[in-house]
Structure formats: C-alpha cells, structure tokens
Design an enzyme around this catalytic site. Structure first.
Site, mmCIF file in Angstrom:
data_model
loop_
_atom_site.group_PDB
_atom_site.id
_atom_site.type_symbol
_atom_site.label_atom_id
_atom_site.label_comp_id
_atom_site.label_asym_id
_atom_site.label_seq_id
_atom_site.Cartn_x
_atom_site.Cartn_y
_atom_site.Cartn_z
ATOM 1 C CD GLU A 183 -54.743 64.758 50.847
ATOM 2 O OE1 GLU A 183 -54.424 65.962 50.751
ATOM 3 O OE2 GLU A 183 -54.235 63.871 50.137
ATOM 4 C CG PHE A 209 -42.500 56.805 49.147
ATOM 5 C CD1 PHE A 209 -41.900 58.045 48.966
ATOM 6 C CD2 PHE A 209 -43.703 56.551 48.499
ATOM 7 C CE1 PHE A 209 -42.466 59.002 48.141
ATOM 8 C CE2 PHE A 209 -44.274 57.506 47.674
ATOM 9 C CZ PHE A 209 -43.656 58.732 47.496
ATOM 10 C CE LYS A 227 -49.897 48.617 48.115
ATOM 11 N NZ LYS A 227 -48.865 49.046 47.165
ATOM 12 C CG MET A 244 -61.436 88.892 63.827
ATOM 13 S SD MET A 244 -62.658 89.951 64.608
ATOM 14 C CE MET A 244 -64.146 88.970 64.480
#
Ligand SMILES: Cc1cc2nc3c(=O)[nH]c(=O)nc-3n(C[C@H](O)[C@H](O)[C@H](O)COP(=O)(O)OP(=O)(O)OC[C@H]3O[C@@H](n4cnc5c(N)ncnc54)[C@H](O)[C@@H]3O)c2cc1C
Ligand SMILES: Cc1ncc(C[n+]2csc(CCOP(=O)(O)OP(=O)(O)O)c2C)c(N)n1
Ligand SMILES: [Mg+2]
Lengths: 591, 173
Positions: free
Chosen positions: A50, A112, A162, A479
């Site tokens: 994601e 859940f 949902k 860096m």
C-alpha cells in the site's frame, strides 16, 4: 436510479476525470474491486504494497497537477499507506486515498482488521472523512477532491465502511461545493502588492527565493517574466526545481543545505528577499538568527500559516503565486524604468564572481571508479532533449540529482522533500509513467532507498510502466555515512550495506530488465542501452563509495558558512586507479 | 501572555479532536478548553485559553483558521470581553464548620446545590480570581472534590464576536 456504494464510488471517480487508480484489495473493499473489475473507464493498477500505491498516487499528482488516487483496505492496508499520506502532507501533494473500513455496526469493537483510520490519518491529512451513510458518499467524494486540489493542496482520506459500499442510494453528483469553514484566498492584497513593487524598485541586491508553490500554482511563465523584466536572480528550493529553467542565466540553482555557493551567498548578502511559494524550511534558513541579516522580506504564499512561521516578514502577501505575480508584473511593467541590466550590474558582477569562485564540481578520473555525480550528469546530458520526468529517492544521490539535473519544465521533478522518505522514487516514477505513458520517466535511486520498495518492480512489469531506474550503488546509506564522516569521527554505525542484492538479478527475478555499468568508458553506452529497452529497467551502477556531497551547510549553521569539500583530515580510500569494487569485497574504513 | 480564543466550529464527528490534536501535535499550550453547541445545533462554540509569545499566538490563530471544520476564530482577549467559569466544590463539613461554609458561600454568591451530613457541594460562578478566592477560603475546611468547567468568554459589544457575526447563526436569529 439506485446504485450501490461501490457503483457510486466508480461513477464519482469518472465525474472527477480519474483515469487510473493504484490499489490493493482486502475483505472490506471487495465490493468496490468487484465493480471496478467489470468496467474499463478507470484503470486499476495493482501494487504489491500500500505504500507503493500511495506513492504512485503522489507521483501521478506531482506530474499532472491533478489528484492521484489510491484504494486500500482496512487495518494493515491503512497503516501501510500512512507514510505516503504523511509525505504528501509535508510536500502539499493533492491525493485522495480511499480506505476500506469494517461495517459501521462493528466500528469501535476491535473488529477483525479494524483500525481507527480517521484518528491515524488526522495529523497527516489536510482533511479526512468517515462515510457513515451511502447517501452521503457522492457528496463526500466531491468534497474530498475539492479540498485536496484547492488552496494549498494536500492529501485527503475517505474511509468507507463495508456496508456503505454495498448499500444503495440514488446517485446524484453535486455540481459545486461550499464548505463554510474553507475558502482559500487567491487574490493578494493590491495594497501589499504595490508595496512589494516599490520595494523591488528600490532594492540593490534583490533575490527571488522560489518554492514548490510556483509549481503548484502553474506560475512558471509569470515568474520568468518577472525575473527577466527586473533581472533579479532566482534561487530555487528543492521542491521548486523545474519551476524556473535550471539552465537560464538568471538561475543560481538550488539554495539551502546542499545548495550552490552562489545561491546561498546571494541570500546572505541580499537586501531584498522575494519569497514566492516557499516555506522557509530549516534546510533553507539554516540558523534563523543569521538568516538574510540585511534583507527586507516579501513573502507570497497561499497559506497564511507559512508566513512568519520561521522568519520575520516585512511584506506578507497571502494569495496564489500566479495571480499575485500577474498583478505584480503589471505594476512593474508600468513603473520599472532604466535599463535593468545596467542597474543590476554591480550585483551580477558579485554573483558571477561567486559563481566562478566555487562552482559545483567533482573530478572524474577516466580510469577510476565512476563518480555518482558523473553518472547523474551523463544521464542528464543524454536525455536533455527528451524532457524527461525525473524522480529520486532520499540521500546523497537526491542532492546530486538536484544539483546536476538542470530541469527545464515544471512538473518534471518528483522528490520527497519535507518528510524525506526513502523508497519514494521508484513508485512515484511509476505513478507519473501511468499518467504519461509515452514520456520518458527516470528514477535516480539510492541502493538503500530502492530496497524499500523493490516489490513494485513486478507491478511495473504487469502494468507495462517502462520506468528506468538508475541505482546509484555506493553500498552505503551514503548520506548517513557523510554525517558520520563529518560529525561522528568516521564511525559508520549501520550505514554500510555489507550485504546487498545483485540488482540486475533482482530486476530479472521480477521480470524486468537489468543492466550494469561498471566503467567510466561504458557509462554513455550503458545509459543508451537502458533507454532503448522497451520496459522497466534497473541500471545498477556501482560508484565510488566515499564521495561526499558539497556544498554543505551543517545543520544549524549560517548560510554563508558552507563546507565546500572534505575536511583535510578526513581519511578515505582514493577513487583513483582502484578497480570498481565487487559485491562483498568492499573494504571499509574504520576510524 | 494569556490569550482567550473563541471559535465556532462544525458540530460533527471528530471536530474536537482536530482542534485538540492541533495543540498537542504542534506543542502549543492549552490551559483550558470548553465546548458546547450553539443555537444552531450544527455549530459549536469553543473557548480556548492559551499562553505564548506573540509569534506563537499568531501561529495558533492561523493554524486554527486552517482547520477546515473551524468556521471562525477570534482572539477575544485583543479587546474588551467578559469571562466566566463555574466550579463545583465538595467541601468536608464537620458540624461546627457548616455555618462557616454557608457564610463563605454567601459572600461569593455561591449556591449549595447538594448536601450530606458531612459535606456541602457548592456551585460558584465568576472570573478566575473569584473562584480561586473561594477555593482558598474553603480549603481549611477540607475540599473533597473540585471540578471546574474551564473558562467561557465573550467579547463585549460592540466588539465583533464569532457568535454574533457568523453567517449561520444569523440565519437562525
Ligand atoms: C536529504 C535532504 C536534503 C535537503 N536539502 C535541501 C536543500 O539543500 N535545499 C532545499 O531547498 N531543500 C532541501 N530539502 C528539502 C526541504 O526539507 C524542504 O522540503 C524544502 O526546502 C521545502 O521547499 P519549499 O519551501 O519550496 O516548500 P514546499 O514544501 O514546496 O511548500 C510550498 C509552499 O508554497 C505554498 N503554496 C502552495 N500552493 C501555492 C499557491 N498556489 N500559491 C502560493 N503559494 C502556494 C505552500 O503554502 C507552502 O508554503 C532537503 C530534503 C532532504 C530529504
Ligand atoms: C524511510 C527512511 N528511513 C531512514 C531515513 C534516514 N536516511 C536519510 S538518507 C539515508 C540513506 C540513504 O541511502 P541511499 O538510498 O543508499 O542513498 P545515498 O545517500 O547512499 O545516495 C537514510 C537512512 C530516511 N530518510 N527515510
Ligand atoms: Mg547508497
């Protein structure tokens, strides 16, 4: 006609002109995916993480100026996308992220894969919505796109339970939005703009300090007009690159911590700083008490909170860069007299002297190891005519790309500035490529950063996004190593990547192409070869490991006190003559 | 310096946390915050008491204005205003102290709103010094419990205040 929430979602995206979304499914968003699966108007690019979806949305938004869209599931899907939201919030990128949520009846029950999506995203979004009733869905989506893309742009989250995606409602997409607590100011105060014009006319050593706001506002043309008319030099922040042509004689390049010598000296000795869509970040101001000690400050910004947040401002102008510059240019056209070039000559003589005194430089031994700056400069030269979109990860390679890639056009530069997120470059490049299928999209990646989102290689292969990823492979968190060289007596705590993958094989494992460039003499041919491959390519370039990025203003230092090269007592192996190191055989310095 | 900020805000899910989160996230001080709906049930009024240098206060006001649910922000301590706070004080009363407790309440025009054989609960409304004063006087008797509402404030006419001027309220009036 009655539509399900999922269908309303799709119809609303179409109304917003969304062509592509970046997505990864899960239980609570299956209804939406099912609807998306049965149509062709909105393309769904499946990502493997994601965070990748979020950064692709960011890349698409930065390249196009229109909101990028991601769709992810509840719980872990949401927590994974947070980094991209935080990145977009810091860099003012318009994205709209849709998250799935457990059914409304279960919210708050530790169901859940439940997470408090609104609570999690509140500090890293411009606004967020929980849609509790399908009848509100269309209007909410309309507001989400409106908020993301107007005023100071930013990320918006829409959380869809949902049951809301399954319930039915009449679909009616609103034509307009009005939110009583939200009305950005676009027109600057005429009175202040007049004051600014007067200050500009009087200034002897003015400097334009230009930021990302110029790009967001589409004000490049107006900025060029202003600079050319008045012959005022232009400093750009990291986020402004491309907003003013990097090759233009009035450009002094980037300012700030790793900015050019001349850009920082110009700020320090200026008598008038004209800040346009820039937010006086600490990487630019350095030590605030010694910032621009002689200058009056004009600040044009659409967000009042940016003004006087860090430094004193004499002439604040709240408004959109483009509109304010149009107004300012009109006044100046009528009032500026005398030959500006002659008028500014003493200032430009000084600037040119600084430029020649300490230009950006590095040396490349033709027989030695490849220097990272050389590779980046060659990629730049060989693609200059192609108007590429360039993304970076975070680290030394990012700063060198900022220094050496002289971008000509706005919205060709994708980098993570405010949050400084490693792993940004590759998915952001994919997002831009998804929006512009026929353009050349390059990613200059760090070997450390690239490993934070390599899983998206397979998404690029499947979605046919032919991004070219140059891995500046110094086998270091370079860096970090640089700071350890300078401030920790060269103790390389966890900055050395002693075990690293074979990036060519890694690319091939995912079905992409891999190319390795090892010799200075092979650089041009290797770049050309990679560009000629039709599909995503990873170009692994082992480079000299110990190169440091200069100029550098140490954190908290003042702008005219730059380090211009390694301190003489810094110990490190020479890049000359030594063969480029092979995997696993690098020698590491101990202090 | 202390500032009293009055703001009108959408009365909806999560808007209080947007304001509270802003203060904690940016490290701004918050001395007290009180919130309740207005005549228009879709809008709440919030009174926030905060302290900071002028530069910080300027940022606080701007940041509050930037919150999308916030409709209007006024720093009412910039001009004349009235402020009140209510406290409920449950004071321990031995038989010989009961008269004293009542006398103190009387002086401050406070009300006894509950009583038990060993305590009085006293309600007092006023500005902060007044409430502090009654607390100080009751303390020797033994304060068992104390709750304060936090301060609410309103600009004095003709000062422009959020509640008197904001569009949506005007609609209701
Ligand atoms: C390793 C590393 C090193 C870095 N070194 C440097 C460095 O040397 N130099 C440097 O500059 N940065 C550097 N940065 C980036 C730095 O952290 C900041 O992200 C950057 O300086 C901010 O750029 P900006 O001021 O242009 O603001 P942005 O974050 O681009 O913000 C834009 C500003 O414009 C305003 N705005 C938005 N839209 C409009 C509009 N339509 N009209 C008017 N105003 C608008 C916004 O309100 C905001 O104030 C570095 C980052 C990293 C990760
Ligand atoms: C997600 C994340 N974690 C940690 C850091 C801190 N950090 C900044 S630069 C850097 C090293 C980057 O290494 P690499 O990608 O190889 O780039 P290089 O500096 O070597 O060019 C690290 C660890 C960060 N910016 N982002
Ligand atoms: Mg590296």
């Amino acid at each position: 006609m009655q539509l399900t929430g999922a269908e309303i979602f799709l119809e609303s995206l179409k109304r917003e002109g969304v062509k592509t979304i970046f997505a990864l499914p899960g239980g609570v968003v299956l209804k939406i995916f099912d609807v998306l699966h049965q149509q062709k108007d909105v393309e769904v690019i499946l990502t493997r993480h994601e965070q990748g979806a979020g950064f692709m949305a960011v890349g698409s938004a930065k390249a196009t100026g229109k909101p990028g869209v991601a769709l992810i599931t509840s719980g872990p899907g949401m927590t994974n996308v947070i980094t991209a939201l935080a990145d977009a919030y810091m860099d003012s990128v318009p994205i709209v992220v849709f998250s799935g949520q457990v059914p409304t009846a279960l919210i708050g029950n530790d169901a859940f894969q439940e997470a408090d999506n609104i609570g999690l995203s509140r500090p890293c979004t411009k606004y967020n919505f929980l849609v509790k009733d399908v009848n509100d869905l269309a209007a909410t989506i309309k507001e989400a796109f409106y908020i993301a893309s107007t005023g100071r742009p930013g990320p918006v989250l829409v959380d869809i339970p949902k049951d809301v995606s399954m319930d039915k409602a009449e679909f009616k997409y609103p034509d307009s939005v009005s939110i009583r607590g939200y009305s950005p100011t676009y027109d600057g105060s005429k009175w202040k703009i007049k004051q600014a014009a007067e200050a500009i006319a009087k200034a002897k050593r003015p400097i334009l300090y230009v930021g990302g706001g110029v790009v967001f506002s589409g004000a490049s043309k107006e900025l060029l007009e202003l600079a050319e008319m008045t012959q005022i030099p232009v400093d750009m922040t990291l986020m402004a690159l491309g907003g003013f042509p990097g090759n233009h004689p009035l450009s002094l390049g980037m300012l700030g911590m790793h900015g050019t010598y001349v850009a920082n000296m110009a700020m320090h000795y200026s008598d008038l700083v004209i800040a346009v869509g820039a937010r006086f970040d600490d990487r630019v101001t350095g030590k605030v008490s010694e910032f621009c000690p002689q200058a009056k400050v004009i600040h044009i910004d659409i967000d009042p909170t940016s003004i006087r947040k860090n430094v004193h401002v004499d002439i604040p102008i709240v408004g959109d860069c483009k509109r304010v510059l149009v107004e300012l240019n009109t006044i100046l056209q009528a009032t500026v007299n005398g030959n500006q070039r002659d008028l500014r000559k003493p200032w430009w003589d000084q600037l040119h002297a600084w430029q020649t005194e300490h230009p950006l430089q590095y040396d490349q031994d033709p027989e030695g190891q490849i220097k990272p700056q050389y590779l980046i400069e060659r990629v730049y030269k060989l693609t200059e005519g192609l108007d590429p979109i360039v993304s970076t990860d975070v680290g030394q390679h990012q700063m060198w790309t900022a220094q050496f890639f002289k971008l000509a056009n706005p919205r060709t530069w994708l980098t993570s500035g405010g949050l400084g997120t490693m792993g940004f470059g590759f998915p952001a490049a994919m997002g831009a490529q998804a929006a512009y299928r026929n353009r050349l999209v390059l990613c200059i990646a760090g070997d450390g950063s690239f490993q934070m989102n390599t899983q998206e290689l397979v998404s690029a292969v499947v979605a046919k996004l032919p991004v070219k990823v140059f891995v500046i492979n110094n086998r270091f968190h370079g860096m970090v190593r640089q700071w350890q060289d300078l401030f920790y007596d060269g103790r390389y705590a966890s900055s050395y990547l002693d075990q690293y993958p074979d990036f060519v094989k890694l690319a091939e494992a995912y079905g992409a192409a891999g190319v390795r460039i090892e010799k200075v003499g092979d650089v041009d041919a290797g770049i050309q070869e990679a560009l000629s491959i039709d599909g995503p390519v990873v170009i692994d370039v082992p480079v000299y490991q110990y190169e440091n990025c200069y100029p550098m203003i140490p954190a908290g230092g003042s702008n005219h006190e730059m380090l211009l090269g390694d301190p003489p007592d810094l110990k490190k192996p020479s890049p000359t003559g030594k063969k480029s190191s092979q995997q696993g055989q690098d020698t590491i310095l101990t202090a | 310096m202390e500032h009293i900020i009055s703001l009108s805000i959408e009365n909806k899910f999560g808007s209080l946390s947007r304001v509270a989160g802003l203060f904690s996230g940016r490290g701004f001080n918050i001395e007290s915050l009180s919130v309740a709906p207005t005549l228009d049930p879709s809008i709440s009024m919030m009174t926030i008491v905060t302290t900071g240098e002028e530069r910080i206060i300027e940022q606080i006001l701007k940041q509050l204005n930037k919150v999308i649910d916030v409709i209007k922000v006024v720093d009412i301590s910039e001009s004349e205003y009235v402020e009140r706070e209510t406290a409920l004080i449950k004071v321990h009363t031995r038989p010989e102290d009961r008269a004293e407790a009542l006398r103190i309440a009387d002086i401050f025009r406070a009300n006894v709103v509950d009583s038990s054989p060993t305590s009085y609960t006293i309600e007092v409304t006023g500005d902060v010094p007044k409430i502090q004063a009654i607390i100080n006087l009751l303390q020797p008797l033994g304060i068992k419990e104390l709750v304060r509402t936090g301060r609410v404030a309103m600009g004095r006419e003709p000062t422009r205040t959020a509640s008197a001027q904001s569009r949506p309220l005007a609609k209701v009036n």
